[in-house]
Design a protein around this motif. Structure first.
Motif, mmCIF file in Angstrom:
data_model
loop_
_atom_site.group_PDB
_atom_site.id
_atom_site.type_symbol
_atom_site.label_atom_id
_atom_site.label_comp_id
_atom_site.label_asym_id
_atom_site.label_seq_id
_atom_site.Cartn_x
_atom_site.Cartn_y
_atom_site.Cartn_z
ATOM 1 N N GLU A 124 0.847 -1.191 0.000
ATOM 2 C CA GLU A 124 0.000 0.000 0.000
ATOM 3 C C GLU A 124 0.882 1.240 0.000
ATOM 4 O O GLU A 124 1.297 1.722 1.041
ATOM 5 N N THR A 125 1.202 1.753 -1.149
ATOM 6 C CA THR A 125 1.986 2.983 -1.213
ATOM 7 C C THR A 125 1.045 4.129 -1.510
ATOM 8 O O THR A 125 0.180 4.042 -2.382
ATOM 9 N N GLU A 126 1.218 5.183 -0.775
ATOM 10 C CA GLU A 126 0.367 6.354 -0.936
ATOM 11 C C GLU A 126 0.983 7.293 -1.951
ATOM 12 O O GLU A 126 2.155 7.641 -1.871
ATOM 13 N N ASP A 127 0.201 7.679 -2.941
ATOM 14 C CA ASP A 127 0.625 8.690 -3.882
ATOM 15 C C ASP A 127 0.391 10.045 -3.223
ATOM 16 O O ASP A 127 -0.707 10.313 -2.731
ATOM 17 N N GLU A 128 1.414 10.873 -3.188
ATOM 18 C CA GLU A 128 1.292 12.149 -2.488
ATOM 19 C C GLU A 128 0.293 13.086 -3.158
ATOM 20 O O GLU A 128 -0.219 14.005 -2.530
ATOM 21 N N SER A 129 -0.003 12.873 -4.441
ATOM 22 C CA SER A 129 -0.955 13.744 -5.132
ATOM 23 C C SER A 129 -2.397 13.312 -4.894
ATOM 24 O O SER A 129 -3.322 14.042 -5.223
ATOM 25 N N THR A 130 -2.605 12.128 -4.321
ATOM 26 C CA THR A 130 -3.954 11.642 -4.050
ATOM 27 C C THR A 130 -4.510 12.332 -2.810
ATOM 28 O O THR A 130 -3.870 12.321 -1.761
ATOM 29 N N PRO A 131 -5.697 12.919 -2.913
ATOM 30 C CA PRO A 131 -6.275 13.566 -1.728
ATOM 31 C C PRO A 131 -6.723 12.535 -0.696
ATOM 32 O O PRO A 131 -6.929 11.369 -1.021
ATOM 33 N N GLU A 132 -6.867 12.973 0.537
ATOM 34 C CA GLU A 132 -7.285 12.064 1.597
ATOM 35 C C GLU A 132 -8.784 11.811 1.564
ATOM 36 O O GLU A 132 -9.237 10.729 1.895
ATOM 37 N N THR A 133 -9.567 12.818 1.197
ATOM 38 C CA THR A 133 -11.023 12.680 1.195
ATOM 39 C C THR A 133 -11.605 13.187 -0.114
ATOM 40 O O THR A 133 -10.933 13.876 -0.889
ATOM 41 N N LYS A 134 -12.852 12.826 -0.343
ATOM 42 C CA LYS A 134 -13.647 13.330 -1.470
ATOM 43 C C LYS A 134 -15.057 13.525 -0.965
ATOM 44 O O LYS A 134 -15.415 13.059 0.118
ATOM 45 N N LYS A 135 -15.869 14.218 -1.726
ATOM 46 C CA LYS A 135 -17.266 14.415 -1.326
ATOM 47 C C LYS A 135 -18.128 13.379 -2.024
ATOM 48 O O LYS A 135 -17.964 13.118 -3.208
ATOM 49 N N CYS A 136 -19.035 12.809 -1.253
ATOM 50 C CA CYS A 136 -19.999 11.868 -1.816
ATOM 51 C C CYS A 136 -20.877 12.626 -2.804
ATOM 52 O O CYS A 136 -21.329 13.737 -2.529
ATOM 53 N N ALA A 137 -21.107 12.030 -3.961
ATOM 54 C CA ALA A 137 -21.909 12.682 -4.980
ATOM 55 C C ALA A 137 -23.382 12.752 -4.592
ATOM 56 O O ALA A 137 -24.136 13.520 -5.173
ATOM 57 N N TYR A 138 -23.800 12.013 -3.599
ATOM 58 C CA TYR A 138 -25.212 11.956 -3.240
ATOM 59 C C TYR A 138 -25.542 12.818 -2.024
ATOM 60 O O TYR A 138 -26.467 13.607 -2.039
ATOM 61 N N CYS A 139 -24.777 12.676 -0.961
ATOM 62 C CA CYS A 139 -25.098 13.425 0.258
ATOM 63 C C CYS A 139 -24.121 14.567 0.509
ATOM 64 O O CYS A 139 -24.308 15.344 1.429
ATOM 65 N N ARG A 140 -23.064 14.673 -0.282
ATOM 66 C CA ARG A 140 -22.067 15.747 -0.218
ATOM 67 C C ARG A 140 -21.246 15.746 1.071
ATOM 68 O O ARG A 140 -20.646 16.737 1.428
ATOM 69 N N GLU A 141 -21.211 14.620 1.791
ATOM 70 C CA GLU A 141 -20.376 14.497 2.989
ATOM 71 C C GLU A 141 -18.984 14.016 2.575
ATOM 72 O O GLU A 141 -18.827 13.324 1.577
ATOM 73 N N ALA A 142 -17.976 14.378 3.360
ATOM 74 C CA ALA A 142 -16.613 13.949 3.085
ATOM 75 C C ALA A 142 -16.435 12.485 3.479
ATOM 76 O O ALA A 142 -16.850 12.069 4.553
ATOM 77 N N VAL A 143 -15.845 11.720 2.578
ATOM 78 C CA VAL A 143 -15.545 10.311 2.820
ATOM 79 C C VAL A 143 -14.090 10.058 2.414
ATOM 80 O O VAL A 143 -13.529 10.817 1.625
ATOM 81 N N PRO A 144 -13.456 9.016 2.928
ATOM 82 C CA PRO A 144 -12.092 8.703 2.497
ATOM 83 C C PRO A 144 -12.033 8.505 0.981
ATOM 84 O O PRO A 144 -12.963 7.962 0.376
ATOM 85 N N PHE A 145 -10.947 8.924 0.353
ATOM 86 C CA PHE A 145 -10.853 8.896 -1.108
ATOM 87 C C PHE A 145 -10.984 7.496 -1.676
ATOM 88 O O PHE A 145 -11.576 7.294 -2.724
ATOM 89 N N LYS A 146 -10.460 6.490 -0.987
ATOM 90 C CA LYS A 146 -10.508 5.129 -1.508
ATOM 91 C C LYS A 146 -11.789 4.385 -1.124
ATOM 92 O O LYS A 146 -11.928 3.205 -1.420
ATOM 93 N N ALA A 147 -12.720 5.055 -0.474
ATOM 94 C CA ALA A 147 -13.950 4.386 -0.040
ATOM 95 C C ALA A 147 -14.786 3.977 -1.246
ATOM 96 O O ALA A 147 -14.887 4.709 -2.228
ATOM 97 N N SER A 148 -15.414 2.805 -1.166
ATOM 98 C CA SER A 148 -16.301 2.364 -2.233
ATOM 99 C C SER A 148 -17.769 2.593 -1.871
ATOM 100 O O SER A 148 -18.628 2.519 -2.736
ATOM 101 N N ARG A 149 -18.024 2.875 -0.588
ATOM 102 C CA ARG A 149 -19.369 3.239 -0.138
ATOM 103 C C ARG A 149 -19.275 4.433 0.783
ATOM 104 O O ARG A 149 -18.324 4.574 1.540
ATOM 105 N N CYS A 150 -20.286 5.282 0.739
ATOM 106 C CA CYS A 150 -20.338 6.452 1.616
ATOM 107 C C CYS A 150 -20.736 5.994 3.019
ATOM 108 O O CYS A 150 -21.709 5.255 3.182
ATOM 109 N N SER A 151 -19.991 6.434 4.009
ATOM 110 C CA SER A 151 -20.301 6.039 5.385
ATOM 111 C C SER A 151 -21.503 6.792 5.937
ATOM 112 O O SER A 151 -22.032 6.427 6.976
ATOM 113 N N HIS A 152 -21.960 7.814 5.240
ATOM 114 C CA HIS A 152 -23.095 8.605 5.721
ATOM 115 C C HIS A 152 -24.417 8.140 5.103
ATOM 116 O O HIS A 152 -25.387 7.927 5.806
ATOM 117 N N CYS A 153 -24.433 8.008 3.769
ATOM 118 C CA CYS A 153 -25.691 7.633 3.107
ATOM 119 C C CYS A 153 -25.640 6.231 2.500
ATOM 120 O O CYS A 153 -26.619 5.785 1.916
#
Length: 186
Positions: free
Chosen positions: A124-153
Motif C-alpha cells: 500500500e503505497t500512498e501517492d502524495e498527489s492523491t487527496p485524503e477525502t472526497k465528497k460523496c456525490a449523493y449526500c455531499r459528505e466527506a468520505v475517504p478517497f478510496k472508499a467504495s461506499r459512503c459512510s453517511h448515506c
C-alpha cells in the motif's frame, strides 16, 4: 435547524466521540503516570536530595497569623495561614507531564512504525498527489478517497475512488438515461 438538532449532529460526530474516548483513556493514563512519579520515582530521588518528598519544597512568602515560622511542611504552613510558593509540587507536576509526554511519544512512534510496516508488507503505497477525502456525490459528505461506499448515506461510490458525479439512474427526479422517454413529434 433547531438548536437541539444542531447539538445532536455535533455531539454524534465521529470525531467528538473519538475525542471523548481519548480524553477518558488520557485521564486514566495520567493517573498511572502520577502514581509512577509519586510512588516510584520521587522516593529514590528524594533520598538522593536528602528528603523523601519534593512536594514539601516551598518558599515562605508571608508567615501565618496562627503561628510564626519556620514550618516543617506545607500543611503546617497552610494550617497557620502562611502564604507559600509551592515549587516542589510544581516540579512534581512537570516531571509527571514529561513522563506522560514521553509515553505518548513512544506509543505514537510505535504505531507509526507498525503502520509503515503494514504498508510495506501489503504494497500500500500512498501517492502524495492523491487527496485524503472526497465528497460523496449523493449526500455531499466527506468520505475517504478510496472508499467504495459512503459512510453517511451508504451510496455505492465505485471501487477506484468512485464517481464524482451522481449516477443518473439513482438521482431522484431524473429518469435514467436508458429509459428516457422518446422525443415528442416522432
Amino acid at each position: 435547524m433547531s438548536l437541539l438538532s444542531d447539538f445532536k449532529s455535533f455531539a454524534l460526530r465521529g470525531n467528538l466521540i473519538d475525542l471523548a474516548i481519548g480524553f477518558t483513556v488520557g485521564a486514566a493514563f495520567t493517573t498511572v503516570a502520577q502514581s509512577l512519579v509519586d510512588d516510584l520515582l520521587m522516593p529514590p530521588l528524594g533520598i538522593l536530595l536528602g528528603t523523601t518528598d519534593f512536594s514539601d519544597y516551598y518558599w515562605l512568602l508571608q508567615e501565618g497569623e496562627g503561628a510564626p515560622g519556620p514550618y516543617d511542611t506545607i500543611q503546617a504552613a497552610q494550617e497557620a495561614g502562611a502564604v507559600t510558593l509551592n515549587y516542589g509540587a510544581f516540579l512534581t507536576n512537570v516531571l509527571t507531564f514529561l513522563i506522560v509526554a514521553l509515553a505518548v511519544f513512544v506509543i505514537v512512534r510505535l504505531v507509526m512504525r507498525a503502520s509503515r510496516a503494514v504498508q510495506d508488507e501489503f504494497g500500500e503505497t500512498e501517492d502524495e498527489s492523491t487527496p485524503e477525502t472526497k465528497k460523496c456525490a449523493y449526500c455531499r459528505e466527506a468520505v475517504p478517497f478510496k472508499a467504495s461506499r459512503c459512510s453517511h448515506c451508504t451510496s455505492f461510490l465505485g471501487t477506484d475512488g468512485g464517481p464524482l458525479q451522481p449516477d443518473a439512474a439513482l438521482t431522484p427526479g431524473r429518469p435514467p438515461e436508458d429509459t428516457a422517454l422518446p422525443a415528442s413529434g416522432a
